[in-house]
Structure formats: C-alpha cells, structure tokens
Design a protein around this motif. Structure first.
Motif, PDB file in Angstrom:
ATOM      1  N   LYS A 142     -14.425   7.598  -4.178  1.00  0.00           N
ATOM      2  CA  LYS A 142     -15.693   7.834  -3.498  1.00  0.00           C
ATOM      3  C   LYS A 142     -15.642   7.384  -2.036  1.00  0.00           C
ATOM      4  N   GLU A 143     -14.887   6.320  -1.763  1.00  0.00           N
ATOM      5  CA  GLU A 143     -14.764   5.845  -0.381  1.00  0.00           C
ATOM      6  C   GLU A 143     -14.035   6.883   0.477  1.00  0.00           C
ATOM      7  N   ALA A 144     -12.982   7.477  -0.096  1.00  0.00           N
ATOM      8  CA  ALA A 144     -12.250   8.508   0.644  1.00  0.00           C
ATOM      9  C   ALA A 144     -13.117   9.739   0.850  1.00  0.00           C
ATOM     10  N   GLN A 145     -13.902  10.118  -0.149  1.00  0.00           N
ATOM     11  CA  GLN A 145     -14.805  11.257  -0.015  1.00  0.00           C
ATOM     12  C   GLN A 145     -15.808  11.006   1.102  1.00  0.00           C
ATOM     13  N   TYR A 146     -16.297   9.783   1.169  1.00  0.00           N
ATOM     14  CA  TYR A 146     -17.259   9.432   2.219  1.00  0.00           C
ATOM     15  C   TYR A 146     -16.625   9.565   3.605  1.00  0.00           C
ATOM     16  N   TYR A 147     -15.411   9.022   3.762  1.00  0.00           N
ATOM     17  CA  TYR A 147     -14.761   9.084   5.072  1.00  0.00           C
ATOM     18  C   TYR A 147     -14.432  10.518   5.474  1.00  0.00           C
ATOM     19  N   LEU A 148     -14.074  11.356   4.525  1.00  0.00           N
ATOM     20  CA  LEU A 148     -13.877  12.763   4.854  1.00  0.00           C
ATOM     21  C   LEU A 148     -15.184  13.374   5.344  1.00  0.00           C
ATOM     22  N   PHE A 196      -6.802  11.439   7.779  1.00  0.00           N
ATOM     23  CA  PHE A 196      -7.331  12.587   7.042  1.00  0.00           C
ATOM     24  C   PHE A 196      -6.419  12.945   5.870  1.00  0.00           C
ATOM     25  N   GLN A 197      -5.110  12.878   6.075  1.00  0.00           N
ATOM     26  CA  GLN A 197      -4.136  13.204   5.026  1.00  0.00           C
ATOM     27  C   GLN A 197      -4.319  12.280   3.813  1.00  0.00           C
ATOM     28  N   TYR A 198      -4.372  10.980   4.075  1.00  0.00           N
ATOM     29  CA  TYR A 198      -4.467  10.029   2.953  1.00  0.00           C
ATOM     30  C   TYR A 198      -5.863  10.025   2.326  1.00  0.00           C
ATOM     31  N   PHE A 199      -6.893  10.198   3.146  1.00  0.00           N
ATOM     32  CA  PHE A 199      -8.240  10.316   2.571  1.00  0.00           C
ATOM     33  C   PHE A 199      -8.321  11.540   1.652  1.00  0.00           C
ATOM     34  N   SER A 200      -7.694  12.632   2.071  1.00  0.00           N
ATOM     35  CA  SER A 200      -7.736  13.858   1.266  1.00  0.00           C
ATOM     36  C   SER A 200      -7.039  13.656  -0.073  1.00  0.00           C
ATOM     37  N   LEU A 201      -5.880  12.989  -0.056  1.00  0.00           N
ATOM     38  CA  LEU A 201      -5.154  12.720  -1.301  1.00  0.00           C
ATOM     39  C   LEU A 201      -5.994  11.881  -2.253  1.00  0.00           C
ATOM     40  N   ALA A 202      -6.612  10.843  -1.705  1.00  0.00           N
ATOM     41  CA  ALA A 202      -7.406   9.941  -2.548  1.00  0.00           C
ATOM     42  C   ALA A 202      -8.691  10.615  -3.028  1.00  0.00           C
ATOM     43  N   ALA A 203      -9.308  11.415  -2.160  1.00  0.00           N
ATOM     44  CA  ALA A 203     -10.562  12.082  -2.518  1.00  0.00           C
ATOM     45  C   ALA A 203     -10.362  13.038  -3.687  1.00  0.00           C
ATOM     46  N   LYS A 204      -9.221  13.730  -3.710  1.00  0.00           N
ATOM     47  CA  LYS A 204      -8.939  14.656  -4.809  1.00  0.00           C
ATOM     48  C   LYS A 204      -8.843  13.929  -6.146  1.00  0.00           C
ATOM     49  N   LYS A 205      -8.501  12.645  -6.093  1.00  0.00           N
ATOM     50  CA  LYS A 205      -8.401  11.852  -7.318  1.00  0.00           C
ATOM     51  C   LYS A 205      -9.716  11.148  -7.640  1.00  0.00           C
ATOM     52  N   GLY A 206     -10.745  11.418  -6.840  1.00  0.00           N
ATOM     53  CA  GLY A 206     -12.066  10.886  -7.145  1.00  0.00           C
ATOM     54  C   GLY A 206     -12.469   9.638  -6.414  1.00  0.00           C
ATOM     55  N   TYR A 211       0.831  -1.198   0.000  1.00  0.00           N
ATOM     56  CA  TYR A 211       0.000   0.000   0.000  1.00  0.00           C
ATOM     57  C   TYR A 211       0.868   1.250   0.000  1.00  0.00           C
ATOM     58  N   LEU A 212       1.908   1.267   0.846  1.00  0.00           N
ATOM     59  CA  LEU A 212       2.749   2.457   0.950  1.00  0.00           C
ATOM     60  C   LEU A 212       3.493   2.712  -0.357  1.00  0.00           C
ATOM     61  N   LEU A 213       4.008   1.664  -0.980  1.00  0.00           N
ATOM     62  CA  LEU A 213       4.703   1.815  -2.253  1.00  0.00           C
ATOM     63  C   LEU A 213       3.772   2.365  -3.327  1.00  0.00           C
ATOM     64  N   ALA A 214       2.571   1.807  -3.399  1.00  0.00           N
ATOM     65  CA  ALA A 214       1.620   2.257  -4.414  1.00  0.00           C
ATOM     66  C   ALA A 214       1.114   3.661  -4.123  1.00  0.00           C
ATOM     67  N   ALA A 215       0.914   3.978  -2.851  1.00  0.00           N
ATOM     68  CA  ALA A 215       0.419   5.306  -2.481  1.00  0.00           C
ATOM     69  C   ALA A 215       1.453   6.381  -2.793  1.00  0.00           C
ATOM     70  N   THR A 216       2.726   6.051  -2.599  1.00  0.00           N
ATOM     71  CA  THR A 216       3.793   7.003  -2.898  1.00  0.00           C
ATOM     72  C   THR A 216       3.800   7.364  -4.372  1.00  0.00           C
ATOM     73  N   GLN A 217       3.347   6.432  -5.206  1.00  0.00           N
ATOM     74  CA  GLN A 217       3.263   6.694  -6.644  1.00  0.00           C
ATOM     75  C   GLN A 217       1.962   7.403  -7.030  1.00  0.00           C
ATOM     76  N   GLY A 218       1.145   7.718  -6.034  1.00  0.00           N
ATOM     77  CA  GLY A 218      -0.056   8.510  -6.282  1.00  0.00           C
ATOM     78  C   GLY A 218      -1.293   7.719  -6.612  1.00  0.00           C
ATOM     79  N   LEU A 219      -1.304   6.413  -6.338  1.00  0.00           N
ATOM     80  CA  LEU A 219      -2.469   5.592  -6.654  1.00  0.00           C
ATOM     81  C   LEU A 219      -3.562   5.820  -5.613  1.00  0.00           C
ATOM     82  N   ALA A 220      -4.708   6.294  -6.073  1.00  0.00           N
ATOM     83  CA  ALA A 220      -5.768   6.731  -5.162  1.00  0.00           C
ATOM     84  C   ALA A 220      -6.261   5.604  -4.256  1.00  0.00           C
ATOM     85  N   GLU A 221      -6.454   4.413  -4.812  1.00  0.00           N
ATOM     86  CA  GLU A 221      -6.984   3.322  -3.995  1.00  0.00           C
ATOM     87  C   GLU A 221      -6.022   2.948  -2.877  1.00  0.00           C
ATOM     88  N   ALA A 222      -4.719   2.992  -3.170  1.00  0.00           N
ATOM     89  CA  ALA A 222      -3.728   2.699  -2.138  1.00  0.00           C
ATOM     90  C   ALA A 222      -3.736   3.790  -1.065  1.00  0.00           C
TER      91      ALA A 222
END
Length: 306
Positions: A250-256, A238-248, A205-216
């Motif tokens: 929906k799960e991250a948007q919900y948690y925010l 909140f930090q990671y939900f915000s990053l993912a939410a900006k990329k669309g 997850y951390l490797l994929a998230a560092t590359q900007g993958l929203a689901e990760a």
C-alpha cells in the motif's frame, strides 16, 4: 522395478521408489517429497501411500512427518498436530541421520507456526518459542527469523535487540529474504547497531528485493525517492515502487499515486494517481485516503483524464 512395502494389514505394490525411499528415511527422497508436498505437486497415489503407512506405522517418523506436513498444507490442523508431535518426540536408538534431523526440524518448525498463529489450537507464544528454538538449533532459517521477531517485539521473551539481531543474522546468512529485510531495518533505524544506510541498502534491502520481497522493494524505492545514501533517482524509485505495488504494497501504491499526481518521472496523470491512491486507501492507508479526499474536493472524479 516392482517395489513391495509391507505393513501389518496392507500390502502395497507400487512403482514409486521416491516415496518408498522417503518412508525408509533416505535424505534426498525425504527432501524431494517435502518439496512436492509444499508445492502441491504430490500425486494422489503418493498421498494415499504416505497416509496408509502413517496409520500403520505410528513409530515411523518419516511417515508421520510427511503426512503431517500434507495435512498442514491442507489446513487440517487438528489432525496435523498429533502427527508432528510424534515426530518431535521421536528418539532414535542410534545417532540421528541427516534425514531424521530434517524431518524433526520440519516438525518443530511447523509446530512453532501452528502455536504462534493459534491454528485450531490455543495460541501460545511460549510453545511457539519452544518449537522455534528446537528448529533453530538445527539451523532452520525460518525458525531463526521467527525467534528474532519474538525478541524484536518482546513476545513471550523480554524485548532484546541484541538477540533479535543475532537470530536475524543467522537466517540472513542462509539467504532468507525476510531476515535480510529485518536486518536492513535495524541498520536503517539504528536499532542495536549504529545507523548505517549503506548496509541497509546494499547488504539487506537489495538482497531481499532481488528475491522479490515487496517491503524491501518499497524500501529501496523510498531511498531512491528521497536520496538517502544513494543519489536521488526518480526512475529507480518508480521502478521499485512499481514492483512492490504489484505485490500489494500500500505504501508503494501511494507513492506511485504521488508521482503520477505531481508528474515526477512520469507524465502527470490524475486518473492514474487516483487509481493508485484508491488501491492504497482500500488497504487503510490514511495518507492515500486523504489524497483521494483532496482530489474529490478539487473536482476530480474517476474517469476523468489528466
């Protein structure tokens, strides 16, 4: 330096040594031209040269492959497939060079995508599997990931978590974010391997998230939110939900929305909660739709403050 490229019916004078060398099968110029095509930075004059040579030299795999890639990016699928198939079938009289392996791998890769998605052609998982397999043999990370998906979901082949894990691992080792995410999911849910939140978190997850993958990024936020393997941390959630939410996501948007509604890490703000629930609800997330319904039932209307 003036470069002259002769074909049976045209004489082309141009200064572009990169295109000339790419059409002649030089590895680095082939790589650079493929990159220019995929990023949309190929000039119109370069495109015209590649097109002319592909028409005149149908036995030139570099011209066919490069122009086929250009047509694919332009979504002219009916014209793309014949060119890519010529490349896929091309047999060299001598040992294949790295440039030829690259252009053939690229053709196999793209034919797999076209057949899997049925882009202006009859959709066929069988043919997609064939072309992905050919590309994967040449260490194409995307094709390896796609084979992993087919085994993971049982598309055309029997469902097989062991083979899915194998192909995801090959692609993840090459740094492909989607494959790293998929391995993380397998460790998280204990598919084929023992459930291991540590490996899911740190290695995938951390490797994929560092590359900007929203689901990760969403998955990391979720682990911080619930304290799975890591100490519960609302700020990082909140930090990671915000990053993912900006990329669309929906799960991250919900948690925010949940965090704004309950005042978790942030000041309670019903307007922002409603905004994020709305974004997720528009994408069909049932939990967000239900949250909006409850807010309306309790008298909240858009435009109201916290």
């Amino acid at each position: 330096m003036l470069i002259i490229l002769y074909t049976p019916s045209i004489l082309i004078h141009f200064m572009d040594t990169q295109i000339l060398l790419a059409l002649a099968g030089q590895l680095v110029p082939v790589q650079e031209t493929l990159s220019a095509i995929s990023t949309g930075t190929l000039s119109s004059s370069q495109e015209r040269i590649i097109k002319l040579v592909s028409l005149e030299q149908q036995d030139n795999p570099y011209a066919q492959g490069l122009y086929g890639m250009h047509l694919l990016i332009a979504k002219k699928y009916n014209k793309t497939v014949p060119l890519l198939k010529r490349v896929a079938k091309y047999a060299s009289d001598t040992q294949e060079t790295l440039a030829l392996k690259l252009i053939k791998r690229n053709a196999h890769h793209n034919l797999g995508i076209i057949y899997e998605n049925g882009w202006n052609i009859e959709q066929s998982y069988k043919k997609a599997f064939k072309y992905y397999s050919l590309a994967a043999e040449q260490e194409d990370a995307f094709a390896q990931k796609c084979l992993g998906n087919m085994y993971y979901n049982g598309r055309y082949v029997a469902q097989d978590d062991e083979k899915a894990f194998h192909y995801f691992s090959l692609a993840a080792t090459q740094g492909l974010a989607e494959a790293q995410l998929n391995l993380g999911n397998m460790y998280y849910h204990g598919r084929h391997v023992a459930q291991n939140y540590e490996k899911a978190f740190h290695y995938y997850y951390l490797l994929a998230a560092t590359q900007g993958l929203a689901e990760a990024q969403y998955n990391l936020g979720n682990m911080y939110y619930h304290g799975r393997h890591v100490d519960q941390n609302n700020a990082k959630a909140f930090q990671y939900f915000s990053l993912a939410a900006k990329k669309g996501s929906k799960e991250a948007q919900y948690y925010l929305g949940v965090m704004y509604y309950s005042g978790r890490h942030v000041a309670q703000d019903y307007a922002k909660a409603f905004q994020h629930f709305s974004l997720a609800a528009e994408q069909g997330l049932v939990g967000a739709q239900e949250s909006l319904k409850l807010m309306r039932e309790h008298g909240f209307q858009p435009g109201q403050g916290a």
